[in-house]
Design a protein around this motif. Structure first.
Motif, PDB file in Angstrom:
ATOM      1  N   ARG A 226       0.847  -1.182   0.000  1.00 21.72           N
ATOM      2  CA  ARG A 226       0.000   0.000   0.000  1.00 21.72           C
ATOM      3  C   ARG A 226       0.883   1.232   0.000  1.00 21.72           C
ATOM      4  O   ARG A 226       2.019   1.190   0.457  1.00 21.72           O
ATOM      5  N   VAL A 227       0.340   2.336  -0.474  1.00 25.84           N
ATOM      6  CA  VAL A 227       1.126   3.564  -0.576  1.00 25.84           C
ATOM      7  C   VAL A 227       0.380   4.701   0.102  1.00 25.84           C
ATOM      8  O   VAL A 227      -0.837   4.842  -0.065  1.00 25.84           O
ATOM      9  N   ALA A 228       1.101   5.486   0.883  1.00 21.18           N
ATOM     10  CA  ALA A 228       0.539   6.714   1.430  1.00 21.18           C
ATOM     11  C   ALA A 228       1.352   7.871   0.863  1.00 21.18           C
ATOM     12  O   ALA A 228       2.554   7.969   1.099  1.00 21.18           O
ATOM     13  N   VAL A 229       0.716   8.710   0.079  1.00 22.10           N
ATOM     14  CA  VAL A 229       1.400   9.857  -0.521  1.00 22.10           C
ATOM     15  C   VAL A 229       1.252  11.044   0.418  1.00 22.10           C
ATOM     16  O   VAL A 229       0.143  11.378   0.829  1.00 22.10           O
ATOM     17  N   MET A 230       2.371  11.664   0.776  1.00 20.26           N
ATOM     18  CA  MET A 230       2.321  12.794   1.701  1.00 20.26           C
ATOM     19  C   MET A 230       2.697  14.078   0.986  1.00 20.26           C
ATOM     20  O   MET A 230       3.542  14.096   0.103  1.00 20.26           O
ATOM     21  N   VAL A 238      -4.141   7.598   0.032  1.00 17.63           N
ATOM     22  CA  VAL A 238      -3.715   6.273   0.485  1.00 17.63           C
ATOM     23  C   VAL A 238      -4.414   5.238  -0.377  1.00 17.63           C
ATOM     24  O   VAL A 238      -5.631   5.307  -0.542  1.00 17.63           O
ATOM     25  N   ALA A 239      -3.640   4.301  -0.913  1.00 19.29           N
ATOM     26  CA  ALA A 239      -4.257   3.304  -1.778  1.00 19.29           C
ATOM     27  C   ALA A 239      -3.353   2.093  -1.923  1.00 19.29           C
ATOM     28  O   ALA A 239      -2.140   2.204  -1.720  1.00 19.29           O
ATOM     29  N   PRO A 240      -3.932   0.942  -2.289  1.00 18.58           N
ATOM     30  CA  PRO A 240      -3.093  -0.198  -2.662  1.00 18.58           C
ATOM     31  C   PRO A 240      -2.234   0.183  -3.850  1.00 18.58           C
ATOM     32  O   PRO A 240      -2.660   1.004  -4.687  1.00 18.58           O
ATOM     33  N   VAL A 241      -1.038  -0.402  -3.939  1.00 15.96           N
ATOM     34  CA  VAL A 241      -0.065   0.098  -4.903  1.00 15.96           C
ATOM     35  C   VAL A 241      -0.578   0.040  -6.341  1.00 15.96           C
ATOM     36  O   VAL A 241      -0.384   0.974  -7.118  1.00 15.96           O
ATOM     37  N   GLU A 242      -1.272  -1.049  -6.689  1.00 19.19           N
ATOM     38  CA  GLU A 242      -1.755  -1.160  -8.077  1.00 19.19           C
ATOM     39  C   GLU A 242      -2.753  -0.039  -8.380  1.00 19.19           C
ATOM     40  O   GLU A 242      -2.697   0.586  -9.433  1.00 19.19           O
ATOM     41  N   ASN A 247      -4.600   4.317 -11.129  1.00 23.55           N
ATOM     42  CA  ASN A 247      -5.653   5.305 -11.020  1.00 23.55           C
ATOM     43  C   ASN A 247      -5.336   6.329  -9.939  1.00 23.55           C
ATOM     44  O   ASN A 247      -5.976   6.360  -8.899  1.00 23.55           O
ATOM     45  N   PRO A 248      -4.315   7.159 -10.171  1.00 24.56           N
ATOM     46  CA  PRO A 248      -3.985   8.169  -9.166  1.00 24.56           C
ATOM     47  C   PRO A 248      -5.098   9.220  -9.110  1.00 24.56           C
ATOM     48  O   PRO A 248      -5.487   9.733 -10.154  1.00 24.56           O
ATOM     49  N   VAL A 249      -5.624   9.478  -7.920  1.00 28.48           N
ATOM     50  CA  VAL A 249      -6.781  10.358  -7.816  1.00 28.48           C
ATOM     51  C   VAL A 249      -6.385  11.766  -7.386  1.00 28.48           C
ATOM     52  O   VAL A 249      -6.807  12.745  -7.961  1.00 28.48           O
TER      53      VAL A 249
ATOM     54  N   PRO B 262       8.426   3.131 -12.252  1.00 24.06           N
ATOM     55  CA  PRO B 262       7.212   3.445 -11.489  1.00 24.06           C
ATOM     56  C   PRO B 262       5.972   2.775 -12.071  1.00 24.06           C
ATOM     57  O   PRO B 262       5.059   3.417 -12.557  1.00 24.06           O
ATOM     58  N   ASP B 263       5.965   1.480 -12.035  1.00 23.85           N
ATOM     59  CA  ASP B 263       4.821   0.714 -12.501  1.00 23.85           C
ATOM     60  C   ASP B 263       4.858  -0.630 -11.792  1.00 23.85           C
ATOM     61  O   ASP B 263       5.727  -1.456 -12.062  1.00 23.85           O
ATOM     62  N   PRO B 264       3.941  -0.841 -10.850  1.00 21.81           N
ATOM     63  CA  PRO B 264       4.015  -2.054 -10.032  1.00 21.81           C
ATOM     64  C   PRO B 264       3.907  -3.334 -10.847  1.00 21.81           C
ATOM     65  O   PRO B 264       4.418  -4.377 -10.437  1.00 21.81           O
ATOM     66  N   THR B 265       3.283  -3.285 -12.004  1.00 24.37           N
ATOM     67  CA  THR B 265       3.157  -4.521 -12.776  1.00 24.37           C
ATOM     68  C   THR B 265       4.484  -4.908 -13.404  1.00 24.37           C
ATOM     69  O   THR B 265       4.729  -6.074 -13.679  1.00 24.37           O
TER      70      THR B 265
END
Lengths: 335, 326, 290
Positions: A226-230, A238-242, A247-249, B262-265
């Motif tokens: 998971r990633v938390a962007v600060m 905060v989202a799972p890495v995939e 889909n960066p929001v 920068p691409d998890p896949t």
């Protein structure tokens, strides 16, 4: 709901500068599950390291303080824990590795002595046992010819080897959580790849959880679950890495991903994010990214949005008036 | 005017280090060991490699900030290594450098205005008024406000300091800029700002760059051709897309495979390779890369492979390819 | 003349310095103390109650009283008057010798550090030899060659101080010459002289000022020992160091003869020191502009 190993809630830490106290992280909430790697990613001054130091209670004192919030480890609040108790947790249940392994190792002691000391101190083993344990740890971090390395001083070792020694010391107390603060930033790429692979293996073998602090989106993609962007002391997304990469929001996440050159594809034009990272004593009112954001609306410069969940699974949250609100109005239930 | 701006042939730079006590032994480090490449006008040429491979020393040797021991460097046909002190001073106006660490690159006791004006004064390039106008014009060009002239370096962020460094490199309207890891010390969002700035300046000033970096992605974006260095030698060179997308030399493959994407896949498949970079004090015999090479052969252990032209634009120094040809 | 004059010019520089001093209040104390000392020295002919070399055997060794505020020495000379007059010599010999030594030492130290190699071996070799010569021997040699007087005394002290400053200047020079801005200067075609004087020197000046303020104290002490063995200022001309030495004869019974000039040395040293710290901060743009 699964058991959360670490629950950080509303954590706010301030630093004292010339003209008063300024918050370096604000209202930070996230969780860490067992066997999970959470990446804290952001640029310098975003508060990612301060977060780790706050969790470990290693903030420089005086000059900094935790204003509010809690850090629950197995349900026990680490904020305000007496130093003696905290000390016995550090290096055993909670371990930390740093960016610069040279300054984190004592140049006057051999590698063996330094690892053995940790074992001796935390596990109360005899000195002889501790040396044997040190050897095992060096093997575990895959240092070749570990037995001869025990008697080496830090300056005999390459950067990559020193980082392995640091990891070995961190492992000495059998930690449940490893906090890694830019552990590969100072290393060459081929060595970085080795150390990342090692951390991966160790995490699996020892069933550790990891908080991995980095500024490198490539490394995030490599290590994180998971990633938390600060940004500016706040969690932006905060989202799972995939999900995050697909889909960066948050506009900041999106812009960050669009602005980095790629090795795997052609990019004709970079889209640099304009402006500067705000410094902690000159934080803008409202959303801290607003002045650099191309999607901003009036409210962005007035008030900080809340971290809102935008996915059905509840694992993707974002702190944004435009994107967060949009998702909510799309029928996401908040109740 | 010929297409070729810089030609480097067989450049060698050695350092000597005394090691040991009480009987020190002198070691020779072949930091740059017979490297050859050329840069065309208006082109960006990348020099990539890991720390200690000699890429920075190569850049400084070309400028003669470090004195090389052998080989030839020609800038617009002029022999740089044969120049005397005065000629060198003139030459350096055509060739400038941008440093990695913007903190160290600016004198903390001088204002930005002084930093930019002093070189023009020294070379007597204009009256006070002209110099002042030039400094303001340059500040504007690199995206800094005129008030910056009165401020000291510590009042700026890393990215802004790097902009000052770039402005300084542009003072003499050079033809070639040697950029030594110009964005490595900067934040991610600032890196792309500075890269975009350099790219814009390249177009408006018809600049050529020798772009030294460890970051393959940045080089792929910024450069058209690239040379990969390992322990003082160029192991492969050619057009950047070909070299990075279809690498020939095993080291280039390793470097590419180890670079995080920068691409998890994709990145979960990141290559792992064992072994450390050997000390440049005592490089392995034969091909320097053979102890870490997955495709090592017997000949690699004894003989350094010579550079082979794969096609008109690509060369590689590896026995794998010499055998195919021979 | 600045190309990019700041609004306010000199007035602004003064204001910035005052602000730095305000942050570190001890520098104000240092400045005030030092000005006080200097004015005592300057005004000595008018404010000292007695002639400093006037002997009055009847009143010898008398403790502090209304007539003699700080008492008298073994010749019955008024100690306060001697201290006031002594300040003129001690302050000027101390300051001038350190400034001279600092100038010579700094030039040599920067040269050795920047040029390296043979320059470094040669210069620092000579400096080490100088440093190994005991101060008194150095004084003897200088006086033997040039003859005993105040100027030569100052030169002798400067020669003792210079190697220290060479060392102090050399170390930071070596670290600064490896910073990229020095390399950038070379790439810009700057001469070595310009790099050393214009780029390295301003960056080490702060340290030199602080060390200089410490060495003034030592210089006052060295002046005392040289005067004592007759290589400097001849009795009965009063100097602070000389007074301390003379007081040693009666140190057990009448210690004040040595203690009072000692206190003045102490205050002077303290003043230089506190001011030195403030000056160092005031020339640092990082502290001045923030």
């Amino acid at each position: 709901m699964e058991e959360k190993l670490l629950v950080v809630e509303n954590l706010t830490t301030s630093f004292h500068l010339q003209n008063g106290w300024f918050s370096a992280i604000e209202d930070l909430s996230f969780t860490l599950s067992s066997n999970e790697t959470l990446a804290l990613v952001g640029e310098s001054g975003c508060g990612k390291s301060v977060t780790a130091y706050s969790i470990m209670n290693l903030l420089p004192k005086p000059g900094s303080r935790i204003d509010r919030g809690s850090v629950l480890f197995h349900g026990k609040d680490l904020v305000g824990l007496p130093e003696a108790e905290m000390r016995s947790l550090r290096g055993s249940k909670l371990a930390m590795i740093f960016q610069e392994p040279m300054t984190s190792l004592n140049p006057a002691l051999t590698v063996g002595q330094q690892i053995a000391e940790v074992l001796y101190y935390h596990n109360g083993t005899s000195k002889k046992e501790a040396l044997k344990g040190a050897l095992e740890l060096l093997d575990q971090v895959k240092i070749p010819a570990a037995a001869t390395r025990l008697n080496d001083y830090p300056h005999h070792l390459s950067g990559g080897m020193r980082q392995r020694v640091m990891i070995a010391m961190a492992l000495a107390g059998r930690p449940e959580i490893m906090l890694a603060d830019e552990p590969t930033t100072a290393l060459d790429v081929t060595i970085q790849a080795q150390v990342l692979a090692l951390l991966d293996d160790l995490k699996r073998e020892l069933k550790m959880s990891m908080i991995f602090i980095t500024h490198d989106m490539g490394v995030v993609a490599r290590v994180a679950d998971r990633v938390a962007v600060m940004y500016g002391g706040y969690l932006a997304e905060v989202a799972p890495v995939e999900n995050l990469f697909a889909n960066p929001v948050h506009p900041y996440t999106e812009a960050l991903l669009k602005s980095v050159p790629r090795l795997d594809r052609d990019i004709n034009d970079l889209n640099p994010i304009p402006g500067l990272v705000p410094s902690i004593d000159r934080m803008p009112k409202g959303c801290r990214f607003a002045e650099r954001c191309e999607h901003k609306i009036d409210v962005c410069e007035q008030q900080m949005p809340d971290l809102t969940s935008i996915s059905d699974a509840g694992n993707h949250s974002v702190r944004c008036w435009v994107r967060g609100a949009q998702a909510t109005s799309n029928g996401e239930s908040q109740a | 005017m010929s297409k070729e701006l810089l030609k480097v042939e067989g450049l060698q730079t050695f350092f000597t280090i005394k090691k040991g006590f009480p009987n020190p032994v002198t070691h020779t480090v072949r930091a740059v060991d017979e490297i050859s490449f050329h840069i065309n006008r208006g082109e960006s040429f990348g020099l990539v490699g890991e720390s200690g491979c000699g890429k920075s020393t190569a850049g400084r040797s070309i400028l003669r900030l470090v004195e090389p021991h052998g080989g030839q460097v020609h800038l617009s046909g002029q022999d740089v290594l044969a120049m005397d002190k005065d000629q060198l001073r003139e030459m350096r106006r055509k060739m400038q450098i941008i440093f990695q660490d913007p903190y160290s690159a600016l004198n903390p006791r001088q204002t930005i205005g002084k930093i930019l004006a002093e070189p023009l004064h020294v070379h007597r390039l204009g009256t006070k008024g002209e110099i002042r106008d030039r400094v303001f014009a340059l500040l504007k060009e690199v995206g800094l406000p005129p008030e910056a002239a009165n401020k000291y370096p510590h009042e700026f962020s890393g990215g802004q300091k790097q902009r000052v460094g770039i402005a300084r490199a542009l003072l003499f309207e050079p033809e070639l800029i040697i950029a030594d890891e110009p964005v490595s010390a900067l934040d991610v969002s600032i890196q792309s700002q500075v890269l975009a700035l350099m790219q814009g300046l390249q177009e408006t000033h018809n600049l050529s760059f020798l772009f030294i970096s460890h970051d393959l992605a940045v080089v792929r974006y910024f450069c058209s051709r690239v040379a990969v260095m390992y322990l003082g030698k160029i192991v492969e060179q050619g057009p950047v897309k070909q070299v990075f997308d279809e690498p020939l030399h095993p080291y280039t493959k390793v470097l590419r495979g180890a670079s995080p994407i920068p691409d998890p896949t994709l990145s979960k498949k990141m290559l792992r390779m064992e072994g450390e970079v050997p000390s440049p004090l005592d490089p392995p015999t034969g091909c320097h890369f053979h102890p870490r090479c997955p495709d090592v052969m017997e000949v690699c252990k004894n003989q350094y492979p010579s550079a082979i032209s794969v096609d008109s634009e690509r060369t590689v120094a590896c026995h794998l390819y010499s055998q195919k040809q021979g | 003349m600045s190309l990019f004059p700041k609004a306010g010019g000199l007035r602004r520089t003064i204001r910035d310095t005052i602000r730095v001093f305000n942050r570190n209040k001890t520098s104000w104390a240092g400045l005030v103390l030092l000005l006080f000392m200097v004015s005592l020295a300057v005004l000595a002919p008018w404010i000292s109650p007695y002639d400093p070399i006037d002997q009055n055997i009847l009143e010898r060794l008398s403790p502090a009283s209304a007539e003699h505020l700080l008492g008298t020495d073994h010749f019955g000379r008024d100690i306060l008057s001697r201290i006031l007059w002594g300040a003129r010599i001690s302050l000027s010999v101390g300051t001038i010798s350190v400034l001279m030594g600092m100038a010579v030492g700094t030039v040599l130290g920067i040269l050795a550090g920047y040029k390296g190699k043979y320059w470094d071996y040669m210069i620092m070799g000579v400096m080490d030899v100088f440093m190994a010569i005991p101060t008194l021997l150095m004084g003897l040699m200088v006086v033997a060659v040039l003859g005993p007087n105040l100027v030569n005394l100052t030169i002798a002290i400067a020669l003792t101080v210079a190697p220290r400053f060479a060392r102090i200047a050399r170390a930071p020079t070596i670290s600064i010459k490896n910073r990229d801005f020095v390399e950038a200067g070379r790439a810009m075609g700057f001469s070595d002289l310009r790099i050393m004087a214009g780029h390295i020197f301003p960056n080490i000046l702060g340290e030199l000022i602080v060390m200089g303020s410490l060495w003034i104290a030592t210089a006052v002490r060295i002046e005392a020992s040289l005067s004592f063995i007759g290589l400097g200022v001849k009795p009965p001309t009063p100097t602070w160091g000389g007074m301390i030495r003379e007081g040693f004869q009666n140190i057990l019974s009448d210690p004040w003869i040595s203690i009072y000039p000692g206190i003045f040395i102490l205050i002077t040293v303290l003043a230089f020191n506190m001011l030195g710290d403030g000056l160092r901060d005031a020339i640092d743009p990082k502290l001045r502009n923030s």
